[in-house]
Design an enzyme around this catalytic site. Structure first.
Site, mmCIF file in Angstrom:
data_model
loop_
_atom_site.group_PDB
_atom_site.id
_atom_site.type_symbol
_atom_site.label_atom_id
_atom_site.label_comp_id
_atom_site.label_asym_id
_atom_site.label_seq_id
_atom_site.Cartn_x
_atom_site.Cartn_y
_atom_site.Cartn_z
ATOM 1 N N PHE A 156 3.080 -2.455 6.570
ATOM 2 C CA PHE A 156 3.021 -3.823 7.106
ATOM 3 C C PHE A 156 1.634 -4.428 7.060
ATOM 4 O O PHE A 156 1.477 -5.640 7.127
ATOM 5 C CB PHE A 156 3.543 -3.851 8.562
ATOM 6 C CG PHE A 156 2.574 -3.307 9.579
ATOM 7 C CD1 PHE A 156 1.518 -4.080 10.042
ATOM 8 C CD2 PHE A 156 2.690 -2.014 10.089
ATOM 9 C CE1 PHE A 156 0.611 -3.593 10.976
ATOM 10 C CE2 PHE A 156 1.796 -1.509 11.020
ATOM 11 C CZ PHE A 156 0.751 -2.308 11.460
ATOM 12 N N LYS A 180 9.834 -2.354 -2.318
ATOM 13 C CA LYS A 180 10.445 -2.438 -0.980
ATOM 14 C C LYS A 180 9.288 -2.624 -0.013
ATOM 15 O O LYS A 180 8.669 -1.671 0.454
ATOM 16 C CB LYS A 180 11.218 -1.154 -0.676
ATOM 17 C CG LYS A 180 12.362 -1.286 0.310
ATOM 18 C CD LYS A 180 11.980 -1.710 1.708
ATOM 19 C CE LYS A 180 11.262 -0.691 2.529
ATOM 20 N NZ LYS A 180 10.703 -1.254 3.797
ATOM 21 N N GLU A 183 9.525 -4.285 6.143
ATOM 22 C CA GLU A 183 10.501 -5.243 6.677
ATOM 23 C C GLU A 183 9.877 -6.163 7.725
ATOM 24 O O GLU A 183 10.449 -7.176 8.079
ATOM 25 C CB GLU A 183 11.705 -4.489 7.257
ATOM 26 C CG GLU A 183 11.431 -3.589 8.470
ATOM 27 C CD GLU A 183 10.839 -2.212 8.116
ATOM 28 O OE1 GLU A 183 10.302 -2.042 6.997
ATOM 29 O OE2 GLU A 183 10.910 -1.317 8.977
ATOM 30 N N SER A 233 2.405 5.518 6.745
ATOM 31 C CA SER A 233 1.915 6.520 7.696
ATOM 32 C C SER A 233 2.095 7.935 7.120
ATOM 33 O O SER A 233 2.939 8.160 6.248
ATOM 34 C CB SER A 233 2.664 6.388 9.020
ATOM 35 O OG SER A 233 4.040 6.583 8.797
ATOM 36 N N CYS A 288 -6.097 0.641 6.923
ATOM 37 C CA CYS A 288 -6.205 2.066 6.624
ATOM 38 C C CYS A 288 -7.661 2.452 6.419
ATOM 39 O O CYS A 288 -8.009 3.622 6.471
ATOM 40 C CB CYS A 288 -5.412 2.401 5.379
ATOM 41 S SG CYS A 288 -5.950 1.449 3.962
ATOM 42 N N GLU A 386 -4.139 8.715 14.855
ATOM 43 C CA GLU A 386 -4.437 7.407 14.259
ATOM 44 C C GLU A 386 -3.853 6.356 15.200
ATOM 45 O O GLU A 386 -2.627 6.282 15.382
ATOM 46 C CB GLU A 386 -3.769 7.276 12.883
ATOM 47 C CG GLU A 386 -4.066 5.913 12.247
ATOM 48 C CD GLU A 386 -3.294 5.658 10.955
ATOM 49 O OE1 GLU A 386 -2.121 6.044 10.845
ATOM 50 O OE2 GLU A 386 -3.892 5.036 10.051
HETATM 51 P P1 NAD Z 1 5.271 3.237 7.950
HETATM 52 O O1 NAD Z 1 5.066 4.596 7.400
HETATM 53 O O2 NAD Z 1 5.974 3.093 9.252
HETATM 54 O O3 NAD Z 1 6.108 2.335 6.904
HETATM 55 C C1 NAD Z 1 5.729 2.243 5.556
HETATM 56 C C2 NAD Z 1 6.973 1.943 4.712
HETATM 57 O O4 NAD Z 1 7.895 3.020 4.877
HETATM 58 C C3 NAD Z 1 7.706 0.676 5.145
HETATM 59 O O5 NAD Z 1 8.142 0.002 3.992
HETATM 60 C C4 NAD Z 1 8.874 1.200 5.967
HETATM 61 O O6 NAD Z 1 10.012 0.387 5.883
HETATM 62 C C5 NAD Z 1 9.160 2.553 5.338
HETATM 63 N N1 NAD Z 1 9.662 3.521 6.318
HETATM 64 C C6 NAD Z 1 9.439 3.547 7.653
HETATM 65 N N2 NAD Z 1 10.065 4.604 8.216
HETATM 66 C C7 NAD Z 1 10.686 5.262 7.219
HETATM 67 C C8 NAD Z 1 11.507 6.448 7.173
HETATM 68 N N3 NAD Z 1 11.794 7.154 8.283
HETATM 69 N N4 NAD Z 1 11.993 6.834 5.976
HETATM 70 C C9 NAD Z 1 11.714 6.143 4.856
HETATM 71 N N5 NAD Z 1 10.959 5.017 4.848
HETATM 72 C C10 NAD Z 1 10.446 4.585 6.006
HETATM 73 O O7 NAD Z 1 3.830 2.531 7.996
HETATM 74 P P2 NAD Z 1 3.463 1.116 8.601
HETATM 75 O O8 NAD Z 1 3.518 1.203 10.086
HETATM 76 O O9 NAD Z 1 4.206 0.024 7.918
HETATM 77 O O10 NAD Z 1 1.942 0.977 8.105
HETATM 78 C C11 NAD Z 1 0.855 1.533 8.790
HETATM 79 C C12 NAD Z 1 0.452 2.878 8.225
HETATM 80 O O11 NAD Z 1 0.145 2.749 6.832
HETATM 81 C C13 NAD Z 1 -0.801 3.439 8.857
HETATM 82 O O12 NAD Z 1 -0.612 4.809 9.075
HETATM 83 C C14 NAD Z 1 -1.879 3.209 7.819
HETATM 84 O O13 NAD Z 1 -2.975 4.083 7.867
HETATM 85 C C15 NAD Z 1 -1.100 3.392 6.567
HETATM 86 N N6 NAD Z 1 -1.767 2.781 5.424
HETATM 87 C C16 NAD Z 1 -2.388 3.620 4.543
HETATM 88 C C17 NAD Z 1 -3.061 3.088 3.460
HETATM 89 C C18 NAD Z 1 -3.767 3.989 2.472
HETATM 90 O O14 NAD Z 1 -4.268 3.496 1.488
HETATM 91 N N7 NAD Z 1 -3.806 5.285 2.704
HETATM 92 C C19 NAD Z 1 -3.084 1.700 3.253
HETATM 93 C C20 NAD Z 1 -2.432 0.882 4.170
HETATM 94 C C21 NAD Z 1 -1.769 1.436 5.257
#
Ligand code: NAD
Length: 501
Positions: A156, A180, A183, A233, A288, A386
């Site tokens: 997000f 994808k 959301e 994450s 991140c 985090e």
């Molecule tokens: P998230 O892991 O909750 O969601 C990321 C994506 O995965 C979304 O599209 C979501 O719909 C999907 N998703 C969520 N739960 C899922 C599941 N159980 N099974 C399959 N797909 C699922 O992350 P977020 O809250 O949207 O974003 C924040 C996180 O992203 C933080 O941990 C941040 O550090 C990380 N991030 C990392 C980088 C990097 O370059 N390493 C860059 C940006 C963000």
């Protein structure tokens, strides 16, 4: 081409085969985090919709992968111009759904646009190798061919930039793509899909679907999906990596972070504090590459904490589209409550509260103020997790050696920075620290588009980073071709294992 707003729907459509479609079924809600109000709904795609998107991408693949590299580059060049023209509009969509300030959103779109600039050079980037006479009258060359149908699943916090790390590179390499996005922030991706079509991209080459775990699982298990890029994450990154690897799919999965800044006593503390304030509280800490832990070495600690307190107290919190606001809300009520829970925990575990951001004094929306903890130790939950919010923790160390040990013991390894006037100390840090991206007097060491982006350890599962030459490698397979022409005067083939020479 209609904008989503012209479709007279309060539903963000999916984009399949060059068309905006609203599928039936489950829906999620999209919020404006500054008001706390639902502004749109978003379809949560089921297996059937995902299958439709994957089949559209698979059908578009043969023609796109065989179109000339120059044609592909020209479509990207037109997309680049359209993105530049619509940068403000995309940034406004980001602010409306994510909450970050408009200047911050503009900057993030700019970093994404730079990846498209890089992808425009694809004719040069896809050049293979050629060796004459690897054996007598035998030549060898390599070609880089597209992997096929690729999928991208994004978080997000960067609604345009992170998708732009993936799909322009994949498509420039001759693949087709299904995105994808999160959301929580679905609109920017749909606007980019419209612009890409306007740039001349054939239908089916780029598709956007929405949803939660069900949509992601349908993509991961679809037999026609060849490669998956994920950013999000750590627990989900690990799950994506393991699920894809088990099926033999190519996968890169970037995870969470706890980025440390090490501050040595010889650093320019005023400059350092300014840099740390931006890196810790910019985008409400939802980056991140945010600095969320400072390791203050020796005599740097007391004056640094004082400077951080003074500067963090002054940060103007409010709606991201208002002039003068420096920090917007958190993305959702649930995420705000999670961050709040960590602040409460930090107080309970006796971290020293220098600044308490729990009551920002704004009635509506998902706001928090800036929190600063000092005297934090490695066993505390505020350090181990985090938090992904406007919370900065300060640990104290008595030497550079101890500071490096702290950074290296942390399971996350996305980015880190050192602040010092000493070249020797900086070089030692750069050499010994086990982290994927390092800043020297640079608080957010985000590489430029022609270098790659990615961490180590729990911050990245897979071998290749995103964009730069690593992106080209991820989205292509190398083929090695060895050639001999029979009209030449060479010995005839026997039954033994052929040897060159
Ligand atoms: P998230 O892991 O909750 O969601 C990321 C994506 O995965 C979304 O599209 C979501 O719909 C999907 N998703 C969520 N739960 C899922 C599941 N159980 N099974 C399959 N797909 C699922 O992350 P977020 O809250 O949207 O974003 C924040 C996180 O992203 C933080 O941990 C941040 O550090 C990380 N991030 C990392 C980088 C990097 O370059 N390493 C860059 C940006 C963000």
């Amino acid at each position: 081409m209609n904008k989503p707003s012209d479709l007279k729907l309060d539903i963000v459509p999916v984009w399949i085969n060059g068309r905006a479609v609203v599928p039936q079924g489950r829906m999620g809600e999209v919020y404006n985090p500054a008001t706390g109000q639902v502004t749109r709904r978003v379809p949560f795609c089921n297996d059937e919709v995902i299958d439709g998107a994957v089949r559209a991408a698979a059908a578009a693949l043969p023609e796109w992968r065989d179109s000339s590299i120059l044609r592909r580059a020209r479509v990207l060049q037109r997309f680049l111009v359209l993105l530049q023209q619509h940068q403000k509009e995309i940034a406004a969509l980001i602010t409306a759904e994510h909450g970050k300030t408009l200047p911050d959103a503009m900057g993030s779109v700019q970093r994404g646009i730079e990846v498209v600039e890089f992808a425009c050079g694809i004719p040069q980037l896809l050049k293979g190798e050629y060796s004459e006479n690897v054996g007598t009258a035998v030549d060898t060359h390599t070609v880089r061919q597209p992997v096929g149908v690729c999928a991208g699943i994004t978080p997000f916090n960067f609604p345009a930039m992170v998708p732009l790390w993936m799909f322009p590179m994949a498509i420039a390499c001759g693949n087709t793509f299904i995105l994808k996005p999160s959301e929580k922030v679905p609109s920017a991706s749909i606007r980019m899909a419209e612009l890409f079509r306007e740039a001349g991209l054939p239908d089916g080459v780029f598709n956007v679907v929405h949803g939660d775990k069900a949509a992601v699982d349908a993509l991961l298990h679809h037999p026609l999906v060849n490669a998956v890029s994920f950013v999000g994450s750590t627990p989900i990154a690990r799950y994506i990596y393991e699920t894809c690897a088990k099926q033999g799919k190519r996968v890169q999965a970037l995870g969470g972070a706890k980025n440390h800044a090490v501050v040595l006593p010889d650093a320019d503390l005023e400059f350092t504090a300014d840099a740390l304030i931006g890196a810790a509280y910019g985008s409400a800490g939802e980056r991140c590459m945010a600095i969320s832990a400072v390791v203050a070495v020796g005599a740097a600690a007391d004056p640094l904490v004082k400077l951080l307190e003074t500067k963090a107290r002054k940060i103007a919190v409010g709606p991201g589209d208002q002039d003068g606001v420096e920090m917007g809300p958190l993305v959702s009520a649930q995420h705000r409550d999670k961050v709040l829970g960590f602040v409460n925990q930090g107080i309970a575990e006796k971290a020293k509260v220098v600044l308490d951001g729990r009551n920002p004094g704004i009635k509506e929306g998902f706001f928090l103020g800036t929190t600063l903890f000092d005297d934090v130790t490695r066993d505390m939950e505020v350090y181990k997790n985090e938090i992904f919010g406007p919370v900065l923790v300060v640990l104290r160390a008595d030497s550079l050696e101890k500071a490096i040990e702290i950074v290296n013991a942390n399971p996350y390894a996305n980015g880190t920075a050192i602040f010092t006037e000493s070249g020797g100390a900086a070089r030692r840090f750069e050499n010994e620290v086990q982290v994927g991206m390092v800043g020297v007097n640079v608080p957010i060491p985000v590489p430029v588009a022609f270098y790659s982006f990615g961490g180590w350890k729990n911050s990245l599962f897979g071998d290749l980073h995103v964009h730069g030459m690593e992106g080209v490698k991820f989205y292509t397979r190398t083929k090695v071709v060895t050639t001999r022409w029979p009209h030449q005067d060479t010995p005839s083939a026997g039954l033994s294992m052929p040897t060159l020479g």
